[in-house]
Scaffold this motif. Structure first.
Motif, PDB file in Angstrom:
ATOM      1  N   ASN A 102      34.104  48.119  42.966  1.00 43.29           N
ATOM      2  CA  ASN A 102      33.267  48.073  44.243  1.00 43.29           C
ATOM      3  C   ASN A 102      33.674  49.259  45.154  1.00 43.29           C
ATOM      4  OD1 ASN A 102      31.393  46.953  46.359  1.00 43.29           O
ATOM      5  ND2 ASN A 102      31.081  45.596  44.612  1.00 43.29           N
ATOM      6  N   ARG A 103      33.269  48.920  46.405  1.00 40.91           N
ATOM      7  CA  ARG A 103      33.178  50.218  47.559  1.00 40.91           C
ATOM      8  C   ARG A 103      34.458  50.428  48.164  1.00 40.91           C
ATOM      9  NH1 ARG A 103      28.271  48.332  46.837  1.00 40.91           N
ATOM     10  NH2 ARG A 103      26.547  49.758  45.751  1.00 40.91           N
ATOM     11  N   ILE A 104      34.635  51.646  48.388  1.00 41.93           N
ATOM     12  CA  ILE A 104      35.606  52.132  49.511  1.00 41.93           C
ATOM     13  C   ILE A 104      34.855  53.052  50.335  1.00 41.93           C
ATOM     14  CG2 ILE A 104      37.782  53.393  49.743  1.00 41.93           C
ATOM     15  CD1 ILE A 104      38.835  52.421  47.195  1.00 41.93           C
ATOM     16  N   LEU A 131      32.400  54.103  44.761  1.00 45.10           N
ATOM     17  CA  LEU A 131      31.854  52.873  43.947  1.00 45.10           C
ATOM     18  C   LEU A 131      32.501  52.940  42.376  1.00 45.10           C
ATOM     19  CD1 LEU A 131      30.154  50.167  43.695  1.00 45.10           C
ATOM     20  CD2 LEU A 131      28.552  51.573  42.683  1.00 45.10           C
ATOM     21  N   HIS A 132      33.381  51.913  42.332  1.00 46.20           N
ATOM     22  CA  HIS A 132      33.792  51.482  40.898  1.00 46.20           C
ATOM     23  C   HIS A 132      34.741  52.486  40.224  1.00 46.20           C
ATOM     24  CE1 HIS A 132      31.410  47.854  41.099  1.00 46.20           C
ATOM     25  NE2 HIS A 132      30.192  48.237  40.507  1.00 46.20           N
ATOM     26  N   GLY A 133      35.628  53.207  41.024  1.00 40.80           N
ATOM     27  CA  GLY A 133      36.574  54.067  40.456  1.00 40.80           C
ATOM     28  C   GLY A 133      36.300  55.342  40.314  1.00 40.80           C
ATOM     29  N   GLN A 206      35.330  42.842  35.630  1.00 41.83           N
ATOM     30  CA  GLN A 206      34.395  42.895  34.476  1.00 41.83           C
ATOM     31  C   GLN A 206      32.936  42.893  34.730  1.00 41.83           C
ATOM     32  OE1 GLN A 206      32.378  42.203  31.932  1.00 41.83           O
ATOM     33  NE2 GLN A 206      33.536  43.349  30.355  1.00 41.83           N
ATOM     34  N   HIS A 207      32.255  43.804  34.364  1.00 38.50           N
ATOM     35  CA  HIS A 207      30.775  44.028  35.190  1.00 38.50           C
ATOM     36  C   HIS A 207      29.777  43.871  34.129  1.00 38.50           C
ATOM     37  CE1 HIS A 207      27.897  45.826  37.755  1.00 38.50           C
ATOM     38  NE2 HIS A 207      28.825  46.236  38.447  1.00 38.50           N
ATOM     39  N   SER A 208      30.017  42.661  33.256  1.00 40.13           N
ATOM     40  CA  SER A 208      28.669  42.021  32.585  1.00 40.13           C
ATOM     41  C   SER A 208      27.438  41.786  33.101  1.00 40.13           C
ATOM     42  CB  SER A 208      29.201  41.021  31.550  1.00 40.13           C
ATOM     43  OG  SER A 208      30.130  41.539  30.455  1.00 40.13           O
ATOM     44  N   TYR A 278      20.931  39.866  46.624  1.00 39.39           N
ATOM     45  CA  TYR A 278      22.101  39.543  46.775  1.00 39.39           C
ATOM     46  C   TYR A 278      23.302  40.529  45.904  1.00 39.39           C
ATOM     47  CZ  TYR A 278      20.682  34.737  47.828  1.00 39.39           C
ATOM     48  OH  TYR A 278      20.241  33.704  48.281  1.00 39.39           O
ATOM     49  N   ASP A 279      23.874  41.083  46.849  1.00 44.96           N
ATOM     50  CA  ASP A 279      25.014  41.987  46.204  1.00 44.96           C
ATOM     51  C   ASP A 279      26.131  41.907  47.251  1.00 44.96           C
ATOM     52  OD1 ASP A 279      26.024  44.288  45.192  1.00 44.96           O
ATOM     53  OD2 ASP A 279      24.671  45.802  45.511  1.00 44.96           O
ATOM     54  N   HIS A 280      26.907  41.023  47.172  1.00 48.79           N
ATOM     55  CA  HIS A 280      27.898  40.565  48.194  1.00 48.79           C
ATOM     56  C   HIS A 280      28.861  39.938  47.521  1.00 48.79           C
ATOM     57  CE1 HIS A 280      24.307  41.062  50.428  1.00 48.79           C
ATOM     58  NE2 HIS A 280      24.767  41.149  51.513  1.00 48.79           N
ATOM     59  N   ASN A 321      19.463  44.142  41.412  1.00 45.45           N
ATOM     60  CA  ASN A 321      18.633  44.575  42.240  1.00 45.45           C
ATOM     61  C   ASN A 321      18.192  46.095  42.077  1.00 45.45           C
ATOM     62  OD1 ASN A 321      18.761  42.230  43.672  1.00 45.45           O
ATOM     63  ND2 ASN A 321      20.577  43.067  44.761  1.00 45.45           N
ATOM     64  N   PHE A 322      19.224  46.642  41.517  1.00 46.25           N
ATOM     65  CA  PHE A 322      18.947  48.197  40.996  1.00 46.25           C
ATOM     66  C   PHE A 322      18.231  48.368  39.796  1.00 46.25           C
ATOM     67  CE2 PHE A 322      22.374  48.484  44.539  1.00 46.25           C
ATOM     68  CZ  PHE A 322      21.564  49.110  45.486  1.00 46.25           C
ATOM     69  N   LEU A 323      18.252  47.202  39.068  1.00 45.96           N
ATOM     70  CA  LEU A 323      17.423  47.308  37.502  1.00 45.96           C
ATOM     71  C   LEU A 323      15.989  47.626  37.945  1.00 45.96           C
ATOM     72  CD1 LEU A 323      19.178  44.463  35.674  1.00 45.96           C
ATOM     73  CD2 LEU A 323      19.766  47.003  35.647  1.00 45.96           C
ATOM     74  N   LEU A 343      28.672  38.461  37.843  1.00 44.98           N
ATOM     75  CA  LEU A 343      29.792  37.720  38.565  1.00 44.98           C
ATOM     76  C   LEU A 343      31.062  38.435  38.630  1.00 44.98           C
ATOM     77  CD1 LEU A 343      28.248  34.090  37.848  1.00 44.98           C
ATOM     78  CD2 LEU A 343      28.249  35.112  40.118  1.00 44.98           C
ATOM     79  N   GLU A 344      31.247  39.298  39.365  1.00 42.09           N
ATOM     80  CA  GLU A 344      32.612  40.002  39.360  1.00 42.09           C
ATOM     81  C   GLU A 344      33.839  39.384  39.945  1.00 42.09           C
ATOM     82  OE1 GLU A 344      30.871  44.113  40.399  1.00 42.09           O
ATOM     83  OE2 GLU A 344      29.084  43.059  40.272  1.00 42.09           O
ATOM     84  N   THR A 345      34.613  38.948  39.105  1.00 44.44           N
ATOM     85  CA  THR A 345      35.803  38.487  40.032  1.00 44.44           C
ATOM     86  C   THR A 345      36.585  39.378  40.341  1.00 44.44           C
ATOM     87  OG1 THR A 345      37.037  38.301  37.974  1.00 44.44           O
ATOM     88  CG2 THR A 345      35.863  36.326  38.582  1.00 44.44           C
TER      89      THR A 345
HETATM   90  C1  BGC Z   1      27.611  46.602  43.082  1.00 41.64           C
HETATM   91  C2  BGC Z   1      26.146  47.005  43.211  1.00 41.64           C
HETATM   92  C3  BGC Z   1      26.000  48.283  42.163  1.00 41.64           C
HETATM   93  C4  BGC Z   1      26.484  47.700  40.743  1.00 41.64           C
HETATM   94  C5  BGC Z   1      26.227  48.663  39.723  1.00 41.64           C
HETATM   95  C6  BGC Z   1      27.751  46.075  41.614  1.00 41.64           C
HETATM   96  O1  BGC Z   1      29.106  45.540  41.618  1.00 41.64           O
HETATM   97  O2  BGC Z   1      28.045  45.574  44.059  1.00 41.64           O
HETATM   98  O3  BGC Z   1      25.823  47.818  44.525  1.00 41.64           O
HETATM   99  O4  BGC Z   1      24.816  48.888  42.232  1.00 41.64           O
HETATM  100  O5  BGC Z   1      27.532  47.111  40.868  1.00 41.64           O
HETATM  101  O6  BGC Z   1      25.230  49.574  39.759  1.00 41.64           O
END
Ligand code: BGC
Length: 380
Positions: A102-104, A131-133, A206-208, A278-280, A321-323, A343-345
């Motif tokens: 997630n974000r910094i 985002l994500h590394g 894990q981002h499944s 939802y993206d929280h 939401n971004f698909l 569901l990203e723990t």
């Molecule tokens: C984020 C989204 C992002 C998605 C990857 C999620 O973990 O919260 O905002 O768009 O990953 O595309």
């Protein structure tokens, strides 16, 4: 002649025992990255017919086949058939994300009196974040894979990766392993372990993307979701937490009782507008660090269920939401708006800049250990 046939019998015999008993999954070739690095795939199966495939590129889970209430198998995660498609374009389908999931904010944080700058690879509300590394996060590197036979007879695969000091702007050599196991109780267990030689933020997840109707079978809005969380972390337009832990009661973020994902997703709510749905991050009620139930999902047409247990203090619920239909999945169907959920723990987003959030700083001499379980089932 006699001794030869005796030898054959013994060899066949030992072969038969090995074939019947459980074995560690073996690596199979699964294409190459653009620089020619070989990618391998491991297939984990259990005694109930569940099958999980994962590859060394990104430690990505390619497919998970589970039975519905009538025993009919379907693949319940979004993804592609080839490494090339993952390399070309993926919103982190099935991947392990890190060093910081997630974000910094602004791609910057300070640690030990030094400011570190990361690539800002994401933009929301006109504001850039990391985002994500980063540009080449853990989802885009080739891990080392090793098939495992666990003590309980279940199969597993251990992925290891050394993230070098300075990689994507992060300090310290981070030695990381992610182990996937598939038990005969229908549990996909994920164990993360890491050590470092310099203090560094770490938040791996894990981002499944799941669709319990089967991937490619439409949207996930009728799935019923329960989150064991009475608070969440609201965000700014950049999707960075404001720092507040806000009660979910009386808001569309209250999933303390099973509720359809689509029930309130279109509500007139600023937070839902920021996320495009939802993206929280939800603040799990269990903050004790022991494995506890975090989420439950039920899909009414197939009866499939999914339970998530974790030792982590948070969970990012993202409803795809971004698909937008630009990606075509492994069975030739387009992945449209909200066709999968994650569901990203995790620890909370932007923790390195938020003093009141649980710390994500791993120090030398300490070991990071984190466990998440996805339990598959069905009900009538
Ligand atoms: C984020 C989204 C992002 C998605 C990857 C999620 O973990 O919260 O905002 O768009 O990953 O595309």
């Amino acid at each position: 002649m006699k001794s030869y046939s005796l030898f054959c019998v013994a060899a066949l015999c030992s072969g038969a025992i090995a074939a019947d008993g459980p074995k560690a999954p073996t690596a199979e070739a699964f294409g190459k990255t653009t620089d020619g690095t070989a990618v391998e795939v491991f297939t984990l199966t259990n005694t109930n017919g569940i099958k999980l495939r994962a590859m060394t590129y990104g430690a990505i889970v390619l497919s998970i086949e589970t039975p519905d209430r009538d025993g009919k198998l379907a693949d319940i995660v979004l993804g592609f058939n080839t490494v090339d498609e993952y390399i070309k374009d993926t919103p982190y389908f099935g991947a392990v994300v890190g060093r910081y999931g997630n974000r910094i904010a602004d791609g910057k944080f300070s640690l030990g009196g030094k400011t570190y700058s990361l690539a800002t690879n994401n933009e929301n509300g006109g504001i850039k974040t990391a985002l994500h590394g980063g540009l080449k996060g853990f989802d885009k590197v080739v891990w080392k894979g090793e098939g495992l036979l666990n003590k309980d007879g279940s199969q597993g695969v251990k992925f290891t990766y050394l993230s070098k000091d300075g990689e994507e702007g992060y300090p310290g050599n981070l030695s990381l392993s992610v182990t996937y196991s598939l038990s005969n109780k229908n549990e996909w267990k994920i164990q993360y372990a890491a050590t470092t030689d310099k203090a560094t933020p770490v938040n791996v997840t894990q981002h499944s993307y799941f669709n319990l109707k089967g991937e490619g079978n439409g949207d996930i809005l009728s799935h019923e979701l329960m989150l064991a969380a009475s608070k969440y972390t609201p965000v700014t337009a950049a999707l960075i937490p404001t720092g507040k832990l806000t009660p979910v009661a009386g808001t569309p973020f209250d999933f303390t009782k099973p509720t359809a994902i689509g029930g309130r997703v279109k509500a007139d709510d600023e937070q839902l507008k920021f996320g495009g749905g939802y993206d929280h991050n939800w603040v799990l009620d269990n903050q004790g660090g022991e494995l506890a139930l975090a989420a439950k999902v039920y899909e009414p047409t197939t009866g499939r269920t999914l339970e998530v247990l974790t030792t982590e203090p948070g969970i990012q619920f993202y409803c795809g939401n971004f698909l937008d239909g630009t990606l075509t999945g492994k069975s030739g169907k387009k992945y449209e708006f909200r066709n999968g959920f994650c569901l990203e723990t995790q620890h909370y987003p932007d923790s390195p800049n938020q003093a009141n959030f649980p710390s994500t700083i791993l120090k030398p001499g300490k070991a990071l250990k984190s466990t998440t379980v996805f339990r598959f089932g069905s009900k009538k």
